[in-house]
Design an enzyme around this catalytic site. Structure first.
Site, short mmCIF file in Angstrom:
data_model
loop_
_atom_site.label_atom_id
_atom_site.label_comp_id
_atom_site.label_asym_id
_atom_site.label_seq_id
_atom_site.Cartn_x
_atom_site.Cartn_y
_atom_site.Cartn_z
N GLN A 45 0.70 -1.17 -0.08
CA GLN A 45 -0.11 0.02 0.02
C GLN A 45 0.86 1.37 -0.01
OE1 GLN A 45 -3.03 0.08 -0.26
NE2 GLN A 45 -3.58 -2.03 -0.27
N CYS B 223 -9.41 -7.99 4.03
CA CYS B 223 -8.21 -9.05 4.28
C CYS B 223 -7.60 -8.59 5.51
CB CYS B 223 -7.62 -9.25 3.08
SG CYS B 223 -8.52 -9.58 1.79
#
Lengths: 424, 149
Positions: free
Chosen positions: A221, A382
Site C-alpha cells: 500500500q 483482508c
C-alpha cells in the site's frame, strides 16, 4: 480545477518541481476512468484494492505480445533477445525506482503475497528454531500474517503481535520491548491497507538492527503513495505488487539485500533457477534467477516497468503532496457527515478513508454508493484482526490515487448522504 | 433511487431496524451458525422442533440490512411450518433472489416477496440466503458452521 490549498501544498512540498500537477490531464491517460457505471460516471475510490492502468501500460502489454513475444534467457534468435532486453531492462528500472544497490537484489514475484511467502519459506525455514519469535503488527493484511503462522507452526516458533492504539497507530514502545534475543525476524506493513496508517518504519528497522534482527516490509500500500529509497530505509526485504502501482496483476517485486538473498535456499525449483542439472545434483543459478523458477511473467515485468516510468514522469513527491491535500479534503468532508466515524485516525496516513456510519452496515453503504457510480470496498479488507481490535465487523473504505480529484470526494460524500437518506 | 428502493424496501428496512424474534431461544433443540466470510455477516438460528413442526424459531446475529431483515422475516414466516414446507419456501425464495424463478408465484412467498429486488444485485444474493442456509443446517442438525463460501 486548481484549488488554492492544493497549489500551496504542492509548491511547499515540491519547490524544485516546475511542472504543475493537473489531475484532469492525468485522468485522460486512464481509459477506465471514462467508464460509466449504472449510468453514472465512474468515481473510482478502490485504489487500495487495485489501481486503474494508464494507456502507456496497456500499450506496453499490447506491444510486447504483438511485436516482442518470446521466451527470455534461452533463445539465440532475434525475438528472444528483444524480449530478454525488455525484461532485464524492467529489472533495472525497478532497481532505480527503489534505489537498490544492485539489479540482482530485485526478485520478480507474483505479487506482495508471493514475496512474503518466499521469505517465510526460504529465510524462515532456514533460520527459525523452536521457541524463536517472528514479530508482526496488529494491523497486518492476512498476507503478512498467514505465511508466518504457517512457518512458525512448522518450526514450533512463536508469532508475536505488536499492539496498536485506538487511532490505529503502532505502539513503538511495546515493539521495542518485544524485541529480544529470541526474535529472528520482524515483518511489518509500511502502510496499513485497512486504515492508511504509515508506520514508523525507519525507527522500527533501526531498533531491530541494533539487535541484529532483519526486517521485512510489506510495501503493497505504500508503493503507490510514497517515495521510497530502500538503502536509506535500510530494510532487509521489501515486497510490493505491480497492480497497486498502475501496472498489471500477477507481477510483483521482492527486494532483498544481496547478502541475505545469497545465503537463502531456493523457494521453488524448475527452469531458469538452475545453472546445471544432473539426476545426482543440481547447481543453482545466481541471484536473482535462483528465486525465479520457470518462465517468468515477461509481459507483467514490461507492463510494470511502463507503469513505473509513468509514475516517475509525474513525480513521486508531486503525487505525495497532491494526495496529502486530497486526503485532508476528504477527511474534512466525511468528518462533517452526522453519524459517520472514521476508522483509523493516525497522524501519519496516506491514501485511505475507512469509515462506518451509524445504523448502516458497510455492505449496504457499498451497494448504495455503487448505484451512484462510486466504487469503494466494503468489508474487513483482508485484515480481520485489525477490524476486531478496533471493534468494527466491517468498514467502508475509500482509497485514492493521484488521478482522483476533489470532485470525486464530493461525489463520495453526496453518495453517503444518499445512503443515510435511504436508511432514515 | 428507484432501483435502490426496490432493494431497500420499507419492510426490509423496518425488519433491519427492529428485527423480530431476535433472541436466543430458551428450549431450542436445534441451532446452527452461519457466516459470510466476505462481508462478516454472522447469524445463529435457533429452532424448537416439535416432531416435524417448527414450533418456535429465533435468531441472533450481526450484519447488513439484507441478511438481518431476511433472517427476521424468515422467522416470522416459518413458525408453525413443517420441515417440508420450510424446505419448499427456501427453494422458492432462493429461485426468486437468484432470478431464476420466473415461474415462481410471488403470492406463494407472501411477505418474503419484498426480497425480489435482490436478484438485480448478484453480490447480495448470499446476504439474503445466508439465514435460510443456516436454518436448513439447524433442521438437519449439523454442528458445523455454515459458510457462504
Amino acid at each position: 480545477m486548481k484549488h488554492a490549498a492544493h497549489q500551496r501544498v504542492t509548491e511547499e512540498a515540491c519547490q524544485d518541481c516546475l511542472v504543475g500537477f493537473g489531475p484532469e490531464k492525468i485522468r485522460e491517460d486512464f481509459p477506465a476512468l471514462r467508464l460509466k457505471v449504472h449510468g453514472k460516471p465512474l468515481v473510482y475510490l478502490d485504489n487500495a484494492a487495485t489501481t486503474q492502468k494508464p494507456q502507456v501500460v496497456i500499450d506496453a502489454l499490447t506491444r510486447y505480445y504483438t511485436e516482442e513475444n518470446s521466451n527470455v534467457h534461452r533463445g539465440v534468435h532475434f525475438l528472444s533477445q528483444v524480449a530478454t532486453q525488455a525484461y532485464d531492462g524492467g529489472r533495472t528500472r525497478v532497481r532505480r525506482f527503489l534505489n537498490a544497490a544492485h539489479d540482482h537484489e530485485i526478485v520478480f514475484t507474483r505479487g506482495t503475497t508471493d514475496g512474503i511467502n518466499l521469505v517465510a519459506q526460504s529465510y524462515g525455514r532456514k533460520h527459525l528454531r523452536p521457541g524463536d519469535e517472528v514479530i508482526i503488527s496488529a494491523m497486518e493484511h492476512h498476507s503478512n500474517i498467514v505465511p508466518w503462522q504457517m512457518i512458525c507452526d512448522e518450526k514450533r516458533a512463536n508469532l508475536k503481535v505488536v499492539p496498536i492504539t485506538d487511532a490505529g497507530e503502532l505502539r513503538l514502545d511495546e515493539y521495542e520491548r518485544m524485541l529480544t534475543d529470541r526474535t529472528k525476524l520482524v515483518a511489518v506493513v509500511h502502510v496499513s491497507n485497512a486504515l492508511g496508517t504509515v508506520n514508523p518504519i525507519r525507527e522500527m528497522i533501526a531498533l531491530a538492527h541494533r539487535r541484529g534482527i532483519p526486517v521485512l516490509v510489506d510495501g503493497a500500500q505504500a508503493i503507490p503513495h510514497t517515495p521510497l529509497d530502500v538503502q536509506e530505509m535500510d530494510c532487509d526485504f521489501y515486497a510490493f505488487s505491480g497492480h497497486k502501482l498502475f501496472g498489471p496483476t500477477g507481477i510483483g517485486v521482492l527486494y532483498g539485500k544481496a547478502e541475505l538473498l545469497e545465503a537463502m535456499p531456493p523457494y521453488q525449483g524448475g527452469g531458469d533457477m538452475i545453472s546445471a542439472v544432473t539426476f545426482e545434483k543440481t547447481i543453482y543459478n545466481t541471484l536473482p534467477y535462483k528465486f525465479e523458477a520457470g518462465t517468468p511473467h515477461i509481459a507483467g515485468v514490461i507492463g510494470m516497468a511502463a507503469a513505473i516510468e509513468y509514475v516517475e514522469r509525474i513525480g513521486r513527491n508531486q503525487i505525495a503532496a497532491y494526495e496529502a491535500d486530497l486526503l485532508a479534503y476528504g477527511t474534512e468532508l466525511l468528518s462533517a457527515i452526522p453519524g459517520l466515524r472514521l476508522v483509523g485516525t493516525a497522524k501519519e496516513k496516506v491514501g485511505v478513508l475507512s469509515f462506518v456510519v451509524d445504523g448502516i452496515h458497510a455492505h449496504d453503504i457499498g451497494t448504495i454508493l455503487d448505484m451512484e457510480g462510486v466504487a469503494v470496498r466494503a468489508g474487513h479488507h483482508c485484515a480481520m484482526p485489525v477490524m476486531k481490535r478496533l471493534g468494527v465487523p466491517a468498514t467502508a473504505r475509500a482509497s485514492v490515487a493521484f488521478y482522483n480529484t476533489r470532485a470525486d470526494m464530493d461525489a463520495l460524500a453526496k453518495a453517503i448522504h444518499k445512503a443515510i437518506e435511504v436508511f432514515a | 433511487m428507484s432501483d435502490l428502493r426496490e432493494l431497500y424496501q420499507e419492510v426490509i428496512l423496518d425488519h433491519y431496524k427492529r428485527p423480530r424474534n431476535f433472541q436466543k431461544l430458551e428450549g431450542a433443540n436445534r441451532h446452527a451458525e452461519g457466516h459470510n466470510p466476505l462481508c462478516g455477516d454472522q447469524i445463529t438460528v435457533y429452532l424448537h422442533m416439535d416432531g416435524d413442526v417448527i414450533k418456535e424459531i429465533s435468531f441472533q446475529g450481526a450484519g447488513c440490512a439484507i441478511s438481518q431483515s431476511a433472517a427476521s422475516l424468515m422467522t416470522t414466516t416459518l413458525r408453525g411450518k413443517t420441515r417440508a414446507e420450510a424446505e419448499e419456501l427456501f427453494k422458492k425464495f432462493h429461485e426468486m433472489v437468484t432470478g431464476d424463478g420466473s415461474a415462481a408465484d410471488p403470492m406463494e412467498l407472501g411477505k418474503l416477496a419484498v426480497f425480489c429486488g435482490v436478484s438485480e444485485f448478484p453480490v447480495r444474493v448470499k446476504c439474503a440466503s445466508l439465514p435460510w442456509h443456516t436454518m436448513r443446517a439447524a433442521l438437519e442438525g449439523k454442528d458445523d458452521a455454515v459458510s457462504t463460501e
